[in-house]
Scaffold this active site. Structure first.
Site, mmCIF file in Angstrom:
data_model
loop_
_atom_site.group_PDB
_atom_site.id
_atom_site.type_symbol
_atom_site.label_atom_id
_atom_site.label_comp_id
_atom_site.label_asym_id
_atom_site.label_seq_id
_atom_site.Cartn_x
_atom_site.Cartn_y
_atom_site.Cartn_z
ATOM 1 N N TYR A 1 0.809 -1.216 0.000
ATOM 2 C CA TYR A 1 0.000 0.000 0.000
ATOM 3 C C TYR A 1 0.850 1.277 0.000
ATOM 4 C CZ TYR A 1 -3.706 -3.235 1.374
ATOM 5 O OH TYR A 1 -4.590 -4.272 1.420
ATOM 6 N N THR A 2 1.982 1.231 0.633
ATOM 7 C CA THR A 2 2.777 2.461 0.782
ATOM 8 C C THR A 2 3.695 2.677 -0.420
ATOM 9 O OG1 THR A 2 4.538 1.291 1.964
ATOM 10 C CG2 THR A 2 2.767 2.249 3.290
#
Length: 758
Positions: A127-128
């Site tokens: 996600y990051t």
């Protein structure tokens, strides 16, 4: 003993389990120390951090590039350089991106990278997104300039740098923690400007002491605004030895009578602090706190509000308690353990760290300059060949067109080298224009100037130092900032004791003849009317407050201290006081005292000796108490007499033979322990034989009345009636009137019976 014990017929080596285990564990230990847990003094990075930064640079993730998924970086790191778990690599990457963990972050993160309350709450790497920060250029900008050594990666398919060419002492700037085998490291972060200033000082003055360096590096500088309260001399000792400790304390301010905490110590969670305070409130250990609030937001990352119960609460004392009992004050271990430029781990003082780094930096800059000089010389060599070609362009073209081996022909005709001939043959036709000759001449002139400058710097230690100094100051100017963790001098925090939390209610402590003790609320109780066990009766009492201890005096002259707030209620029959103290076998109890620590009492023996004592000097935390009165041979302890006024009071001492002596109390010494001075003169033989002894000693003022008891008779004596009995301390005293020759006791009747102690 050889490690190989024997070799089987099939060639199998047999080694003892002891030797095998020793070697295997030693190899593992060295791997953990050198290739996992400890940072290098050169770039201040552990191997996993170095590989992450290098892998991101290879992916083109500079500070000006677009963000890429963190999973991409982690994949490259574990696939190419660091064959360990992806979670370990990602957690190391997250740490370098958290501005509340790293003083100068190396990774610029986009997405959820954790919070100060819960650093482990970061999102998964899918996600990051991430890229390097601008500060990472300090470690990477000189990497491709021949500055460091390279080694094969784990599968020998790629090369990776042994260490990054850091332009500043990053080992101090971001710090690190790590646990190896048999050793650990705890390096706190520091301020870039301060570290550079100290490094420049050491560069100019190689013999500078740690004390002189600490004029610039005042203390570590954490990525929080909490105060460092470690004394200056402790910080200096820390930097001298490489080992020590630091204390940080939260910053607070009063706002409308409330306590507002605006900065927490490094790596302290605000929610955990509120939980610790709430637990004390539930346990009724903080009755002065009414409410807690967490008002933290984007504008105020830390804003914890503690609401006191009233505006009469001492906020300084309350915060002192919270510092001592919660994480609002925290200690940090410092252990400056790192791998030196010799490849060996060791704990180093500040001067040694900076000296080793300067040695590393000097070598790096020299290698960079030599690498550049080599490139310049090679280019000049080729340009010399180009000029030969342009000056003889027609002949060069003719040789190339007609000769079977033009390179050899060119070398023979013009006396040029193999490299120059190859460069001429590689020239494109478009570069044969007349203008190109001018361009080559200009470039040649510039490179010659650069060559001369490089040779000057490499040939002069002073010029090399000046260059290093100039580059250090440039980095400090570009990336430096103000100190975030202020230094403060604070007194040690002190938690509330159990007594501090007890209300100051008036109580009466009662003791029976058999040593049973209890406490009644108020001062208006009649202790003789209480119920006692069969065969037991009232002996003595003391008046005070529930937050004051009661001091008990036994027949041997020892004093014991018992908290009064948790004594059993007077509604029952109490408990044996021997359950709380350990008096000598056979000792009885002869006195109770309560009041403020500066309250005064007259302590005496029936042999006629005594002294004035401060109640605070009689207290002891020891269950066995402390010796206070030294008894003369044959003497016994008298009940202590409370003193209202040292200057205005008189002492009245009466013996069993009816002799009364009165003298000023000021004639007696004030002592913490001892035998005291003679109050009334009684021959020692008579005391030893118990033929005569003091039956009562009282302290009174001019407003009081002395009551003498003899059998069923008693008589009141006012001050004007007592002039006959006044004399010097230690005298024999005068006989009382007929009928009072055998005295049983003496009491004092006051106009004000008893005032409640403060």
């Amino acid at each position: 003993m050889s490690e190989i014990l024997e070799i089987d017929k099939d060639g199998t080596e047999q080694v003892s389990l002891k030797l095998y285990a020793e070697k295997a564990y030693l190899d593992y230990s060295m791997y953990v120390i050198l290739d996992r847990a400890l940072p290098h003094v050169g770039d201040g990075l552990k191997p996993v951090q170095r590989r992450i930064v290098y892998a991101m640079s290879e992916l083109g993730l500079k500070s000006s590039a677009k963000f890429k998924k963190s999973a991409r970086t982690v994949g490259d790191v574990i696939g190419k350089f660091h064959p360990h778990g992806d979670s370990a690599a990602y957690e190391a990457m997250v740490l370098m991106a958290q501005d509340f963990s790293y003083r100068y972050p190396l990774v610029d993160g986009q997405g959820n990278w954790g919070s100060p309350d819960d650093p482990k709450s970061f999102a998964a790497m899918r996600y990051t997104e991430s890229r390097l920060t601008a500060y990472a250029d300090v470690l990477l900008s000189e990497l491709g300039q021949g500055t460091v050594d390279w080694i094969p990666n784990f599968d020998s398919t790629l090369d990776e740098p042994v260490v990054l060419p850091a332009q500043v002492p990053n080992v101090l700037l971001n710090g690190t923690t790590g646990i190896a085998v048999g050793m650990a490291t705890d390096i706190p972060p520091h301020n870039l400007r301060e570290v550079v200033a100290a490094t420049v000082l050491l560069l100019d003055s190689p013999k500078a002491t740690v004390a002189q360096l600490c004029e610039h590096i005042q203390a570590p500088d954490f990525p929080t605004n909490a105060e460092i309260i470690t004394p200056r001399e402790d910080i200096l000792a820390l930097y001298q030895t490489g080992r020590g400790g630091l204390r940080m304390r939260a910053v607070w301010e009063s706002e409308g009578g409330d306590i507002v905490i605006t900065a927490l110590p490094h790596q302290v969670s605000g929610s955990k602090v509120l939980e610790q305070i709430a637990q004390q409130m539930q346990a009724k250990k903080l009755p002065m706190v009414a409410d807690l609030r967490d008002e933290s937001d984007h504008e105020n990352p830390t804003r914890l509000v503690v609401v006191p119960r009233s505006n009469r609460i001492d906020l300084e004392a309350l915060m002192s308690h919270l510092y001592a009992s919660t994480d609002l004050e925290r200690s940090y271990r410092v252990n400056l353990n790192m791998i030196g430029i010799d490849g060996r781990p060791g704990v180093k003082g500040l001067d040694r760290i900076l000296k080793e780094w300067l040695k590393f930096r000097t070598s790096t800059v020299r290698r960079r300059l030599e690498y550049r000089l080599d490139r310049v010389l090679k280019r000049l060599h080729i340009l010399d060949g180009y000029l030969v070609a342009f000056l003889n362009i027609d002949e060069v073209i003719h040789i190339i067109r007609t000769e079977e081996k033009p390179k050899a022909a060119l070398m023979e005709r013009f006396g040029i080298t193999d490299i120059q001939a190859e460069a001429i043959l590689e020239l494109k036709l478009r570069n044969l224009a007349k203008l190109e000759e001018m361009i080559i001449s200009t470039e040649q002139e510039q490179l010659q100037q650069e060559r001369d400058q490089l040779q000057k710097v490499l040939g002069s230690e002073a010029r090399l130092k000046s260059l290093i100094k100039k580059e250090l100051l440039a980095v400090a100017e570009k990336y430096g900032d103000e100190r975030r963790s202020p230094l403060a001098v604070r007194i040690d925090a002190k938690a509330f004791s159990e007594l501090d939390l007890v209300t100051a209610d008036p109580i009466t402590v009662v003791m029976s003849e058999k040593g049973w003790i209890r406490a009644a609320k108020g001062h208006d109780i009649d202790p003789t009317s209480l119920s006692y066990k069969s065969g037991d009766s009232y002996q003595m009492c003391a008046y005070g407050r529930s937050n004051q201890p009661v001091v008990i005096l036994d027949s041997t002259g020892r004093a014991y201290t018992v908290p009064s707030h948790n004594l059993p209620s007077a509604r029952g029959q109490g408990e044996p006081v021997t359950g709380r103290i350990n008096p000598p076998s056979g000792a009885s109890f002869g006195g109770l005292m309560m009041g403020a620590d500066d309250s005064l009492y007259l302590l005496s023996s029936d042999a006629g000796y005594g002294f004035v004592a401060k109640l605070g000097d009689l207290q002891s935390k020891n269950r066995a108490g402390k010796g206070v009165i030294s008894l003369p041979k044959g003497g016994q302890v008298m009940h202590p007499a409370a003193i209202q006024s040292l200057e205005e009071s008189q002492v009245a001492a009466v013996t069993t033979e009816g002799r009364l002596l009165i003298f000023p109390l000021a004639d007696l010494p004030q002592m913490a322990r001892g035998k005291g001075n003679k109050i009334i003169g009684i021959p020692s033989a008579r005391v030893l034989a118990r033929e005569e002894y003091v039956v009562a000693i009282q302290v009174f003022t001019a407003q009081d009345t002395i009551v003498i008891y003899s059998g069923k008779r008693h008589q009141n004596f006012k001050m004007k009636d007592l002039e006959h009995y006044q004399g010097e301390r230690g005298r024999r005293g005068n006989k009382l009137p007929r009928g009072f020759q055998k005295v049983d006791g003496m009491s004092v009747e006051r106009l004000i019976k008893r005032s409640e102690p403060e």
